[in-house]
Design an enzyme around this catalytic site. Structure first.
Site, short mmCIF file in Angstrom:
data_model
loop_
_atom_site.label_atom_id
_atom_site.label_comp_id
_atom_site.label_asym_id
_atom_site.label_seq_id
_atom_site.Cartn_x
_atom_site.Cartn_y
_atom_site.Cartn_z
N PHE A 69 60.45 49.10 31.18
CA PHE A 69 61.14 49.12 30.54
C PHE A 69 60.65 48.37 29.34
O PHE A 69 60.76 49.07 27.74
CB PHE A 69 62.18 47.29 30.03
N ARG A 70 59.61 48.33 28.94
CA ARG A 70 58.55 47.54 26.91
C ARG A 70 57.18 47.84 27.46
O ARG A 70 56.83 47.45 26.24
CB ARG A 70 59.28 45.77 27.79
N HIS A 125 67.22 39.91 40.74
CA HIS A 125 68.00 41.11 40.03
C HIS A 125 69.19 42.15 41.07
O HIS A 125 69.26 43.16 40.67
CB HIS A 125 67.35 42.01 38.80
P1 NAD Z 1 59.10 45.32 31.01
O1 NAD Z 1 59.57 46.19 30.86
O2 NAD Z 1 59.84 43.76 30.25
O3 NAD Z 1 57.59 45.43 31.55
C1 NAD Z 1 56.40 45.93 31.87
C2 NAD Z 1 55.29 44.83 31.42
O4 NAD Z 1 54.33 45.35 33.07
C3 NAD Z 1 54.40 44.46 30.31
O5 NAD Z 1 54.43 43.97 30.04
C4 NAD Z 1 53.72 45.64 30.52
O6 NAD Z 1 52.68 45.52 30.62
C5 NAD Z 1 53.17 45.23 32.20
N1 NAD Z 1 53.13 46.07 33.13
C6 NAD Z 1 53.13 47.68 33.53
N2 NAD Z 1 52.06 48.30 34.75
C7 NAD Z 1 51.51 47.40 34.43
C8 NAD Z 1 50.40 47.88 36.00
N3 NAD Z 1 50.09 48.43 36.24
N4 NAD Z 1 49.74 46.22 35.84
C9 NAD Z 1 50.14 45.53 35.31
N5 NAD Z 1 50.57 44.86 34.47
C10 NAD Z 1 51.50 46.26 34.28
O7 NAD Z 1 59.46 44.34 32.79
P2 NAD Z 1 60.10 43.31 33.23
O8 NAD Z 1 59.55 42.20 32.99
O9 NAD Z 1 60.51 42.92 34.96
O10 NAD Z 1 61.75 43.07 32.32
C11 NAD Z 1 62.55 44.79 32.55
C12 NAD Z 1 63.67 44.01 34.20
O11 NAD Z 1 64.00 45.53 34.48
C13 NAD Z 1 63.37 43.61 35.17
O12 NAD Z 1 64.58 42.48 35.18
C14 NAD Z 1 63.94 44.84 36.56
O13 NAD Z 1 64.11 43.97 37.24
C15 NAD Z 1 64.47 45.79 35.96
N6 NAD Z 1 63.29 46.61 35.50
C16 NAD Z 1 63.24 46.99 36.88
C17 NAD Z 1 62.69 48.14 37.91
C18 NAD Z 1 62.26 48.47 39.17
O14 NAD Z 1 63.00 48.05 40.26
N7 NAD Z 1 61.31 48.94 39.11
C19 NAD Z 1 61.95 49.01 36.77
C20 NAD Z 1 62.17 48.99 35.29
C21 NAD Z 1 62.60 47.57 35.02
#
Ligand code: NAD
Length: 239
Positions: free
Chosen positions: A30-31, A116
């Site tokens: 997401f971020r 979630h």
């Molecule tokens: P976020 O998007 O807020 O943060 C992701 C973090 O992961 C970032 O700080 C980034 O720097 C780091 N990151 C990205 N790729 C990486 C890698 N390969 N290795 C190490 N670090 C890496 O995600 P969040 O904190 O999980 O919050 C987002 C919400 O959205 C959660 O509740 C989640 O359930 C949901 N979400 C889920 C999915 C999924 O199921 N795959 C995808 C997107 C969002």
């Protein structure tokens, strides 16, 4: 101490992960810079993924959900696979994940607390009948049950409560861990982000591409890709 040394001596690892754990499987988080929140929508993703929006704009919710939240062809990456091996080897107690993609189970992990929910479980709001994710993916409008009710994904939308037994199991595991590895999460989504406060063990490790509010409290911080880092470590399984 290196991560290898910490993992070598750990017997009750718990892994707490977020969307960054699945970016190496091709699912955007997401971020990050290329995350979903940096893409431009008329309505913000937080709004579209909220419970009020689901009930008031069900058609628009499903347009976004099908487009962005149903990565059914994604495969587990080296991080998912290594964690499943550690569980089999008796080194890892549980995976606690904020992800909804089911990739830990696809890699073979059994004790997974999905804070979630999961895109793989979908229920009729009227009669409770279960539908797999493929049912949602194949349709093109609001999915309806054979009884006529609307089918809703078993994911926790903004404004909804987390499942109490899942929370309880996750907190129990975290409080029993000797090592907690936090990875791929910006630690900004509450209450999940507060779960790390229940850790009472020895080594708190963070593996995250970007800095997080937890960095200052960890025994080890690696600003690297979690799949690359875990992929280098042993499986601890017999040859
Ligand atoms: P976020 O998007 O807020 O943060 C992701 C973090 O992961 C970032 O700080 C980034 O720097 C780091 N990151 C990205 N790729 C990486 C890698 N390969 N290795 C190490 N670090 C890496 O995600 P969040 O904190 O999980 O919050 C987002 C919400 O959205 C959660 O509740 C989640 O359930 C949901 N979400 C889920 C999915 C999924 O199921 N795959 C995808 C997107 C969002």
């Amino acid at each position: 101490m290196t991560l290898r040394e910490i993992v070598d001596k750990s017997r009750r690892i718990v892994f707490f992960g977020g969307a960054g754990v699945s970016t190496e499987s091709g699912i955007p988080d997401f971020r990050s810079e290329d995350g979903l929140y940096r893409q431009k929508y008329d309505v913000s993703p937080e709004t579209m993924l909220s419970a009020p929006y689901f009930y008031s704009h069900t058609r628009e919710f499903y347009r976004f959900y099908r487009d962005k939240m149903l990565p059914l062809h994604a495969q587990p990456n080296a991080a998912h696979r290594k964690l499943a091996q550690w569980e089999r080897a008796g080194k890892l107690l549980a995976v606690v994940t904020q992800n909804i993609d089911g990739l830990h189970q696809a890699a073979g992990s059994r004790c997974v607390f999905e804070l979630h929910g999961s895109i793989h479980r979908n229920y009729c709001l009227s009669c409770g009948k279960f539908y797999p994710a493929s049912f949602l993916a194949e349709g093109s409008d609001v999915p309806h049950c054979t009884c006529g009710g609307i089918v809703k994904p078993d994911v926790v939308l903004y404004g909804e409560q987390l499942d109490a037994p899942t929370v309880q199991g996750a907190l129990q595991a975290i409080s029993e861990a000797d090592t907690l590895i936090v990875a791929g999460t910006s630690l900004t989504v509450y209450p999940a982000a507060g779960f790390v406060d229940y850790f009472r063990g020895r080594d708190l490790v963070l593996i995250n591409r970007d800095a997080t509010p937890l960095d200052g409290r960890c025994s080890l911080v690696l600003h690297q890709k979690v799949g690359e880092v875990l992929g280098e470590l042993p499986s601890y399984l017999p040859e």
